[in-house]
Design a protein around this motif. Structure first.
Motif, PDB file in Angstrom:
ATOM      1  N   LEU A   1      28.714  88.799  53.342  1.00 35.06           N
ATOM      2  CA  LEU A   1      29.880  89.442  52.039  1.00 35.06           C
ATOM      3  C   LEU A   1      31.149  89.962  52.768  1.00 35.06           C
ATOM      4  O   LEU A   1      31.673  89.353  52.809  1.00 35.06           O
ATOM      5  CB  LEU A   1      29.169  89.772  50.595  1.00 35.06           C
ATOM      6  CG  LEU A   1      28.423  89.452  50.402  1.00 35.06           C
ATOM      7  CD1 LEU A   1      27.629  90.720  49.282  1.00 35.06           C
ATOM      8  CD2 LEU A   1      29.387  87.461  49.119  1.00 35.06           C
ATOM      9  N   SER A   2      30.368  91.010  53.554  1.00 29.55           N
ATOM     10  CA  SER A   2      32.080  91.043  54.528  1.00 29.55           C
ATOM     11  C   SER A   2      31.993  89.982  55.486  1.00 29.55           C
ATOM     12  O   SER A   2      33.357  89.874  55.325  1.00 29.55           O
ATOM     13  CB  SER A   2      32.021  92.400  55.350  1.00 29.55           C
ATOM     14  OG  SER A   2      30.774  93.796  54.476  1.00 29.55           O
TER      15      SER A   2
ATOM     16  N   GLN B   1      36.359  90.250  55.774  1.00 34.01           N
ATOM     17  CA  GLN B   1      36.377  92.069  56.536  1.00 34.01           C
ATOM     18  C   GLN B   1      35.974  92.424  57.429  1.00 34.01           C
ATOM     19  O   GLN B   1      35.948  93.597  57.877  1.00 34.01           O
ATOM     20  CB  GLN B   1      35.240  93.014  55.317  1.00 34.01           C
ATOM     21  CG  GLN B   1      36.502  92.388  54.195  1.00 34.01           C
ATOM     22  CD  GLN B   1      35.018  93.401  52.723  1.00 34.01           C
ATOM     23  OE1 GLN B   1      34.333  94.210  53.327  1.00 34.01           O
ATOM     24  NE2 GLN B   1      36.316  92.936  51.430  1.00 34.01           N
TER      25      GLN B   1
ATOM     26  N   ALA C   1      32.114  86.739  54.845  1.00 33.91           N
ATOM     27  CA  ALA C   1      32.771  85.758  54.514  1.00 33.91           C
ATOM     28  C   ALA C   1      33.900  86.131  53.579  1.00 33.91           C
ATOM     29  O   ALA C   1      34.951  85.567  53.783  1.00 33.91           O
ATOM     30  CB  ALA C   1      31.581  84.977  53.567  1.00 33.91           C
ATOM     31  N   LEU C   2      33.757  86.735  53.370  1.00 33.89           N
ATOM     32  CA  LEU C   2      35.531  88.018  52.509  1.00 33.89           C
ATOM     33  C   LEU C   2      36.705  88.718  53.804  1.00 33.89           C
ATOM     34  O   LEU C   2      37.636  89.019  52.944  1.00 33.89           O
ATOM     35  CB  LEU C   2      35.251  88.837  51.184  1.00 33.89           C
ATOM     36  CG  LEU C   2      33.786  88.710  50.084  1.00 33.89           C
ATOM     37  CD1 LEU C   2      34.221  89.591  49.819  1.00 33.89           C
ATOM     38  CD2 LEU C   2      34.834  87.523  48.897  1.00 33.89           C
TER      39      LEU C   2
END
Length: 56
Positions: A45-46, A51, A48-49
């Motif tokens: 998630l980090s 970050q 993909a977002l």
């Protein structure tokens, strides 16, 4: 299994993708098939977002 995943990441990295497209792989030492999904999900998630990776 880790060796196969590393080889796949290398092959994917060698492909020309869309601008900004990149491949990263990470090994989660000490994790099992039952415990790694949660740590991997947070990392994904980090990534993909936008970050970046959470490599220590």
């Amino acid at each position: 299994m880790v060796e196969n995943a590393s080889e796949l990441a290398g092959r994917l990295s060698a492909l020309k993708g869309a601008p900004g497209c990149k491949v990263e792989s990470k090994v989660f030492p000490g994790q099992s098939h039952m415990s790694v999904p949660w740590e991997a999900l947070n990392t994904m998630l980090s990534f993909a977002l936008g970050q970046g990776s959470q490599n220590p």
